[in-house]
Every structure is written in structure tokens, then in C-alpha cells.
Design a protein around this motif. Structure first.
Motif, PDB file in Angstrom:
ATOM      1  N   LEU A  14       4.194  68.953  17.295  1.00 56.75           N
ATOM      2  CA  LEU A  14       4.437  68.798  18.713  1.00 56.75           C
ATOM      3  C   LEU A  14       4.154  67.291  19.094  1.00 56.75           C
ATOM      4  N   ALA A  15       2.967  67.056  19.112  1.00 55.40           N
ATOM      5  CA  ALA A  15       2.366  65.812  19.255  1.00 55.40           C
ATOM      6  C   ALA A  15       3.050  64.662  18.717  1.00 55.40           C
ATOM      7  N   THR A  16       3.005  64.889  17.385  1.00 56.80           N
ATOM      8  CA  THR A  16       3.830  63.914  16.616  1.00 56.80           C
ATOM      9  C   THR A  16       5.329  63.503  17.059  1.00 56.80           C
ATOM     10  N   ILE A  17       6.008  64.591  17.260  1.00 57.66           N
ATOM     11  CA  ILE A  17       7.380  64.613  17.937  1.00 57.66           C
ATOM     12  C   ILE A  17       7.492  63.738  18.980  1.00 57.66           C
ATOM     13  N   ILE A  32       9.547  72.997  25.909  1.00 60.85           N
ATOM     14  CA  ILE A  32       9.642  74.176  26.394  1.00 60.85           C
ATOM     15  C   ILE A  32       8.696  75.072  25.212  1.00 60.85           C
ATOM     16  N   ASP A  33       7.901  75.924  25.902  1.00 59.43           N
ATOM     17  CA  ASP A  33       7.027  76.851  24.972  1.00 59.43           C
ATOM     18  C   ASP A  33       7.970  77.989  24.670  1.00 59.43           C
ATOM     19  N   LEU A  34       8.000  78.149  23.483  1.00 63.81           N
ATOM     20  CA  LEU A  34       8.930  79.564  22.764  1.00 63.81           C
ATOM     21  C   LEU A  34       7.980  80.705  22.370  1.00 63.81           C
ATOM     22  N   ARG A  35       6.887  80.319  22.196  1.00 68.96           N
ATOM     23  CA  ARG A  35       5.861  81.362  21.820  1.00 68.96           C
ATOM     24  C   ARG A  35       5.993  82.764  22.537  1.00 68.96           C
ATOM     25  N   GLY A  36       6.194  83.782  21.843  1.00 70.18           N
ATOM     26  CA  GLY A  36       6.543  85.090  22.286  1.00 70.18           C
ATOM     27  C   GLY A  36       7.982  85.439  23.034  1.00 70.18           C
ATOM     28  N   LYS A  37       8.630  84.291  22.861  1.00 68.85           N
ATOM     29  CA  LYS A  37      10.118  84.543  23.418  1.00 68.85           C
ATOM     30  C   LYS A  37      11.031  84.525  22.454  1.00 68.85           C
ATOM     31  N   ILE A  40      12.634  81.537  16.710  1.00 71.72           N
ATOM     32  CA  ILE A  40      13.212  80.468  16.194  1.00 71.72           C
ATOM     33  C   ILE A  40      12.242  79.291  15.933  1.00 71.72           C
ATOM     34  N   GLY A  41      11.141  79.221  16.635  1.00 76.75           N
ATOM     35  CA  GLY A  41      10.068  78.351  16.771  1.00 76.75           C
ATOM     36  C   GLY A  41       9.254  78.540  17.670  1.00 76.75           C
ATOM     37  N   ASP A  42       8.055  77.526  17.707  1.00 78.11           N
ATOM     38  CA  ASP A  42       7.025  77.664  18.682  1.00 78.11           C
ATOM     39  C   ASP A  42       7.370  76.774  20.115  1.00 78.11           C
ATOM     40  N   TYR A  43       8.068  75.771  19.807  1.00 80.32           N
ATOM     41  CA  TYR A  43       8.298  74.879  20.745  1.00 80.32           C
ATOM     42  C   TYR A  43       9.842  74.414  20.761  1.00 80.32           C
ATOM     43  N   MET A  44      10.613  74.209  21.868  1.00 80.32           N
ATOM     44  CA  MET A  44      11.739  73.424  21.681  1.00 80.32           C
ATOM     45  C   MET A  44      11.576  72.225  22.570  1.00 80.32           C
ATOM     46  N   VAL A  45      12.087  70.911  22.102  1.00 77.52           N
ATOM     47  CA  VAL A  45      12.027  69.635  22.947  1.00 77.52           C
ATOM     48  C   VAL A  45      13.358  69.175  23.229  1.00 77.52           C
ATOM     49  N   VAL A  46      13.713  68.987  24.522  1.00 77.53           N
ATOM     50  CA  VAL A  46      15.183  68.384  24.972  1.00 77.53           C
ATOM     51  C   VAL A  46      14.726  67.078  25.450  1.00 77.53           C
ATOM     52  N   CYS A  47      15.492  65.987  25.002  1.00 85.56           N
ATOM     53  CA  CYS A  47      15.362  64.466  25.511  1.00 85.56           C
ATOM     54  C   CYS A  47      16.890  63.943  25.480  1.00 85.56           C
ATOM     55  N   GLY A  90      11.481  73.343  11.833  1.00 85.82           N
ATOM     56  CA  GLY A  90      10.889  74.829  11.356  1.00 85.82           C
ATOM     57  C   GLY A  90      10.088  75.248  12.745  1.00 85.82           C
ATOM     58  N   ASP A  91       8.957  74.650  13.218  1.00 87.48           N
ATOM     59  CA  ASP A  91       8.123  75.128  13.988  1.00 87.48           C
ATOM     60  C   ASP A  91       8.563  74.445  15.736  1.00 87.48           C
ATOM     61  N   VAL A  92       9.125  73.270  15.664  1.00 86.11           N
ATOM     62  CA  VAL A  92       9.703  72.684  16.402  1.00 86.11           C
ATOM     63  C   VAL A  92      11.144  72.425  16.531  1.00 86.11           C
ATOM     64  N   ILE A  93      11.904  72.689  17.562  1.00 88.88           N
ATOM     65  CA  ILE A  93      13.267  72.369  17.641  1.00 88.88           C
ATOM     66  C   ILE A  93      13.511  71.266  18.508  1.00 88.88           C
ATOM     67  N   VAL A  94      14.270  70.127  17.918  1.00 83.44           N
ATOM     68  CA  VAL A  94      14.311  69.192  19.195  1.00 83.44           C
ATOM     69  C   VAL A  94      15.650  68.866  19.296  1.00 83.44           C
ATOM     70  N   HIS A  95      16.143  68.750  20.381  1.00 80.14           N
ATOM     71  CA  HIS A  95      17.661  68.280  20.911  1.00 80.14           C
ATOM     72  C   HIS A  95      17.541  66.959  21.399  1.00 80.14           C
ATOM     73  N   VAL A  96      18.443  66.060  20.972  1.00 80.02           N
ATOM     74  CA  VAL A  96      18.497  64.832  21.613  1.00 80.02           C
ATOM     75  C   VAL A  96      19.920  64.755  21.984  1.00 80.02           C
ATOM     76  N   PHE A  97      20.292  64.538  23.077  1.00 79.27           N
ATOM     77  CA  PHE A  97      21.477  64.272  23.975  1.00 79.27           C
ATOM     78  C   PHE A  97      21.772  62.834  24.433  1.00 79.27           C
ATOM     79  N   ARG A  98      23.116  62.503  24.457  1.00 81.93           N
ATOM     80  CA  ARG A  98      23.512  61.441  25.405  1.00 81.93           C
ATOM     81  C   ARG A  98      23.537  62.176  26.936  1.00 81.93           C
ATOM     82  N   PRO A  99      23.004  61.567  27.938  1.00 81.22           N
ATOM     83  CA  PRO A  99      23.068  62.196  29.276  1.00 81.22           C
ATOM     84  C   PRO A  99      24.160  63.196  29.691  1.00 81.22           C
TER      85      PRO A  99
END
Length: 122
Positions: A14-17, A32-37, A40-47, A90-99
Motif C-alpha cells: 500500500l505504501a509503495t502504491i 479504503i481498508d477492506l480487512r474484515g469486510k 478481495i483484498g486488504d485495501y482499495m485505493v481510488v484516485c 492481490g492485496d491492494v486493488i487500485v482504481h484509476v479514473f478520469r474524474p
């Protein structure tokens, strides 16, 4: 159940991402912390990126950084269109969007806690 080693690996990933996204001027980065939810992964990052070209460049560079740093090949979907790119590490899912696309899907709202007067009774 994730072990301490698994958690530290996903935290380091996550820190590297987040650093890669910052270096490439990604905007409105939300983690977004997904652990326990979900499994699919431990974290999701949206940008967001400002253009299709920037969205594609951010995702391409991120996938290369993951490969160079961790020896993992991230699955990347949507890079050719450049509207919404999914990078699955795997552990972190990243979504990169146009606004505009991000606003339309409002993906991060799905994972935020529901509270307040409009909350559905559970």
C-alpha cells in the motif's frame, strides 16, 4: 485470517502504491481498508487522473513499480480505454479514473460506512 507477515506485506505494498500515485500526480487519492469486510483484498485505493493519457500512464507506471519492487505481475484492465483502469495486485486493488467517470460510478461510496438520517435500518 491474515497473519502479521501478510498484513505487513500488504501495508508495505500500500505504501509503495501511494508513493507511486503521488509521484505521478494522481488526484483525490482515497484509501479504503477492506480487512474484515471482504476477501478481495486488504485495501482499495481510488484516485483520478486528469486525462485518459494520464490515467493510462499512472496505471502503467504503477504496474511496473509493483513488478520491479515485489516481483509480482499486477493484473491491469481498462488501460487501453483510459477511462477507468483497475490494477489488481492481490492485496491492494487500485482504481484509476478520469474524474467524470469516477463521479458517475462513485465506487468509494460503496465501501464507506452507512450512517446518519438516510441510513437504512439493518
Amino acid at each position: 485470517m491474515a497473519t502479521a507477515a501478510d498484513t505487513s506485506t500488504s501495508d508495505a505494498l500500500l505504501a509503495t502504491i501511494l508513493k507511486s500515485l503521488s509521484d505521478d500526480k494522481a488526484e483525490d487519492v482515497v484509501q479504503i481498508d477492506l480487512r474484515g469486510k471482504t476477501e478481495i483484498g486488504d485495501y482499495m485505493v481510488v484516485c483520478s487522473g486528469r486525462s485518459t493519457r494520464q490515467v493510462s500512464a499512472i496505471s502503467e507506471k504503477l504496474a511496473q513499480t509493483i513488478k520491479d519492487t515485489y516481483g509480482r505481475t499486477a493484473r491491469v484492465e481498462g488501460k487501453d480505454a483510459g477511462d477507468w483502469v483497475l490494477i489488481d495486485t492481490g492485496d491492494v486493488i487500485v482504481h484509476v479514473f478520469r474524474p467524470e467517470v469516477r463521479e458517475f460510478y462513485q465506487l468509494e461510496k460503496m465501501w464507506q460506512p452507512v450512517s446518519g438520517p438516510g441510513a437504512a435500518a439493518g
